[in-house]
Design an enzyme around this catalytic site. Sequence first.
Site, PDB file in Angstrom:
ATOM      1  N   ASP A 174       0.063  -1.408 -13.634  1.00 15.29           N
ATOM      2  CA  ASP A 174      -0.921  -0.550 -14.311  1.00 15.29           C
ATOM      3  C   ASP A 174      -0.849   0.875 -13.773  1.00 15.29           C
ATOM      4  O   ASP A 174      -0.972   1.850 -14.530  1.00 15.29           O
ATOM      5  CB  ASP A 174      -2.339  -1.095 -14.112  1.00 15.29           C
ATOM      6  N   ASP A 200       0.839  -1.214   0.000  1.00 15.75           N
ATOM      7  CA  ASP A 200       0.000   0.000   0.000  1.00 15.75           C
ATOM      8  C   ASP A 200       0.869   1.258   0.000  1.00 15.75           C
ATOM      9  O   ASP A 200       0.544   2.251  -0.656  1.00 15.75           O
ATOM     10  CB  ASP A 200      -1.026   0.007   1.149  1.00 15.75           C
ATOM     11  N   ASP A 248       0.497  -6.925 -10.801  1.00 16.50           N
ATOM     12  CA  ASP A 248      -0.556  -6.624 -11.773  1.00 16.50           C
ATOM     13  C   ASP A 248      -1.077  -5.200 -11.539  1.00 16.50           C
ATOM     14  O   ASP A 248      -1.177  -4.374 -12.467  1.00 16.50           O
ATOM     15  CB  ASP A 248      -1.688  -7.653 -11.571  1.00 16.50           C
TER      16      ASP A 248
END
Length: 366
Positions: free
Chosen positions: A255, A227, A251
């Site tokens: 992005d 995080d 993943d």
Amino acid sequence: MTFNIVCMSGDGIGPEIIAEAKRVLNKVAEKYGHSITYKNILIGGASIDVYGEPLTDEAIEIAKTSDAVLLGSIGGNAAISPWYRIAPELRPEAGLLKLRKSLNLFANLRSAYLYEELQEACPLRENVISDGFDMVIVRELTGGLYFGERSTKEMNGMITATDTLSYNEKEIRRIAVKGFETAMKRKKKVTSVDKVNVLDSSRLWRKVVEEVAMDYPEVTLEHMIVDNCAMQLIKNPKQFDVILTENMFGDILSDEASMITGSIGMLPSASLNDTKFGVYEPSGGSAPDIAGKGIANPIATILSAAMMLRYSFGLEKESKAVEAAVKQILKEGYRTVDIMPQDKSRCRFLKQVGTEDMGRSITEYI
Ligand code: NAD
């Protein structure tokens, strides 16, 4: 040298962007005295239409005999495409997972680099990106949550869905080695990302990464909770060199990293196993919204071909020539629509081009 490349153009913009990457590879071969042969193979929706499945076993066997695979993209618009009204294991995305698993492609390398010429396309404030950034995300690709056991059952009168996140030492060690090896070719810094405060799999991840780090004394290792990493990518992206992480975290973070470079159409990727073989593809999807319009940005696919030259063929000079040609055309003001500035007053000195013209312009600079 002679190379056999399997081309899997796939769906949507796939065939348009693969054509431009091939144009560039052919020019490299001509200029540097190599010979390339191509075999075309169907994947995704294109394969479903012909064979009823997104990737046949025969296709995998052909890929295995090649030196590398150049992949476009798979999939369509799930709301309207018939490819999404069939069993999940027969849908386009299943072809991609089958390819990764069958070829043991456990390492995904995705770079996020901010070109000086594209700073205006980056959504971050100027003071955050004035020195640019240049990172590679090394993501584990065949383990973790996406490949663990899963089920949806009724338990005590309640429908309950379960996914399993599991890693063993071997899986962590081999991706960690890829991460450190990648860092050795760059600025020699690895940020290993986990969720050690909550997950057992992250505690094992951290232990094994620290063991592997002992073999790379020149590389600085730091650990970061996922995080916090998501925040740091926005706050100070230039602090990163190599981000090493597991499948799902990678993943999502890759992005996020792609967004801050301005357009997903700029980002190449390589999926590797422990041989020289690799699958090279743009980071984006099949972009059904722009497919067939001739406006897709082919640069991510062209840069993926440059990664193929470097990682699978060991052709560093040729790879650099492609990267330099991309930089040069950006400098000259060539832009596909996705990398045109929002502010029209800044467009005056730029030339908006389509997929084919962008590919041709890059080829001319090689
Ligand atoms: P997408 O990446 O296809 O598109 C997201 C946005 O980025 C769209 O606006 C699109 O026009 C734009 N874009 C993507 N590539 C571009 C390029 N080269 N040039 C200019 N603009 C570009 O993601 P999506 O719309 O969420 O997914 C569409 C399909 O692609 C889905 O079926 C999805 O499953 C599939 N997909 C495939 C891959 C893959 O093949 N590896 C990866 C992601 C998504």
